[in-house]
Design an enzyme around this catalytic site. Sequence first.
Site, short mmCIF file in Angstrom:
data_model
loop_
_atom_site.label_atom_id
_atom_site.label_comp_id
_atom_site.label_asym_id
_atom_site.label_seq_id
_atom_site.Cartn_x
_atom_site.Cartn_y
_atom_site.Cartn_z
N PRO A 127 0.83 -1.21 0.00
CA PRO A 127 0.00 0.00 0.00
C PRO A 127 0.86 1.26 0.00
O PRO A 127 1.94 1.29 0.58
CB PRO A 127 -0.79 -0.11 1.32
CG PRO A 127 -0.73 -1.56 1.69
CD PRO A 127 0.58 -2.07 1.17
N SER A 138 -2.93 3.85 -7.12
CA SER A 138 -4.11 4.65 -7.49
C SER A 138 -3.72 5.84 -8.36
O SER A 138 -4.47 6.22 -9.26
CB SER A 138 -4.84 5.13 -6.23
OG SER A 138 -3.97 5.87 -5.39
N SER A 158 13.93 -13.96 13.24
CA SER A 158 14.93 -13.00 13.70
C SER A 158 15.27 -13.17 15.17
O SER A 158 16.17 -12.50 15.68
CB SER A 158 14.44 -11.56 13.45
OG SER A 158 13.29 -11.28 14.21
N LYS A 204 13.97 -1.73 15.71
CA LYS A 204 14.30 -2.57 16.85
C LYS A 204 15.28 -1.87 17.79
O LYS A 204 15.13 -1.90 19.01
CB LYS A 204 14.88 -3.90 16.37
CG LYS A 204 13.87 -4.80 15.70
CD LYS A 204 14.54 -6.06 15.15
CE LYS A 204 13.52 -6.97 14.48
NZ LYS A 204 14.15 -8.18 13.91
#
Length: 648
Positions: free
Chosen positions: A68, A73, A528, A571
């Site tokens: 997205p 669009s 991970s 992180k």
Amino acid sequence: MIMVAKSKGVSKKSKIKREILLDIDFHDTSEISVPPRLIDQVIGQENATKIIKKAALQRRHVLLIGEPGTGKSMLGLAMSELLPNEELVDVLCIANPKYPNHPRVATLPAGHGARKVEMDAAVAKKSGNKRFIVSLAILFGIIGYALIATASNPSTQPVTLLVAMFVGFFIFFMLNQSRSRTEMLVPKLLVDNTKKEKAPFHDATGSHAGALLGDVRHDPFQSGGLGTPPHERVESGLIHKSHLGVLYCDEIGTLEMRTQQKLLTAMQEGKLQITGQSELSSGAMVRSDPVPCRFVLIAAGNIETTRNMHPALRSRIQGSGYEVYMRDIMDDSLENRRKLARFCAQEIVKDRKIPHFSKEAVEEIIYEAQRRADKKGQLTLRLRELGGLIRAAGDLAKERNEDLVSAETIRSAKKLARTLENQISDSYAEDRKLYKIFNTEMTKVGRVNGLAVINQKSGIVMPIEAEVVPAFSRREGKIIATGQLRIIAREAVQNVSAIVKKYVGKDISDFDYHIQFVGAYAGVEGDSASISIAISILSALENAPIRQDTAMTGSLTVRGVVLPIGGVTAKIEAAVEAGIKRVIIPFQNKDDVKIEEEYKSKVEIIPVSNLLEVLRASLPKEYHYVANKYEELDFEALGKNDKKKTKK
């Protein structure tokens, strides 16, 4: 092992890099020109824009697949601008006196349809006025006759007059309720392209079947001449309104299979009848003539969308169009940075509510694009999220009465425009600190501060604990992991068991290994946490404590090599927010780190390449002999293998 300490010198170097992010000289974004065409405003999708131009020229369908906010669009809108000019038409639905439930359909040049409806409506209005006058005359005539007839007998006059009024009003009502043939023949305008010069564009994302394919309204009064004529109940769908234009449908895989089949039929035939979508309504009996719908379909979605698409629909796009994968990162070059500067100007022009950005603010946006790319030498192309930051900064500048948005305002807006994942991560961290779910001081056996990300956007500290106990089964020990592990995480735990067998150098089948992902109530996905699992098990086996001021993240091969992971910047920042002072990361992620300036002096980043380096970095100095022991065992194993190969 390579240590990267964040000193003042590094901070200065970082600032120098930030000063040369752009090689163009401007005071603010008002000096940056914005291309008039949408296709030229698309950034970082060169392959997609090239295909859209070809598809527009030949009127081909396109399937855009990607994350997205990468410009799908905008490409759909751009297609409508690029389509060759064609004579648009109006579509009329006309009554069919012979077969009322089968209305006819006619097309006229754009603008003529509306005029035709107006002319027929004017004629019908005159007919309606005449009928009203006649019915009114009949009403007064009946009442007048009753008055005259009862003039000689006053005692019967009230009753006779009351009956006459009842009959007169009933006739008046019936005459005005029924429609004349002229009124019945007034056509309905299904598609109106009056004053439209460009090809139409319609967004069908999330539309139900009726809105997309057309529908016939239900009318419960279909008796006694009181109902609405069938042709007036016909409603056009977005596929018909997109005739000779573009139909854009994001997340096309969410459409029902029946709807996708009808959409495929419309694409193949270039026309589709309109009928009621509900079999229980009166509209199910109505079926119009085929309505033209020769549109170009721009379908969009993510990889999951392709699994939910009707195979024939996707095959149709493949056979008469193109499939395009949208990139979510682009090279971090000066040319692409200039494009991001233009993107800032574009967003400001589109918004029309926020002030322009200074050059320093634009550079801050480019730095944020580097951070969000989460990969060295790359810039993010999830530009909708970046546009959200631009608007948040603009709103904050308006609140502060700033003429130009400054870099400092951008940095403040980052905190203001934190995602839900960021806010959830902060809440988790506060709760875990309050209830001491994880510790950032001293040392502890079998407990490691792992790191994870929520939806690839926000980091979180995830403690992992291991306990080694004698196995109840005589055949072999078991690895028991809790925390709603999903497929990849479960496989990571299994891989770690192979690593433990290799590095321990003794039979481990006499033990059971219990691993707990503390507080992982929503489940764990990904591998991970592999180095965290391995270190917690080795710590429990050797009764060697782990530094709790240290957190770690990294994937691990079965041979003990540390592999790169995603979300390293998020992180590290989450670890700093939790009060952790040292973070162990894969060596290959070293250049991916783009933490904020405020965090650089608070954390020591330790890149590692194998499990032994992780051990040395996570154990206190007095326990480094444990790592040395495993190193010696490893060398011995390699030596034996080499000798065997030589003999052969």
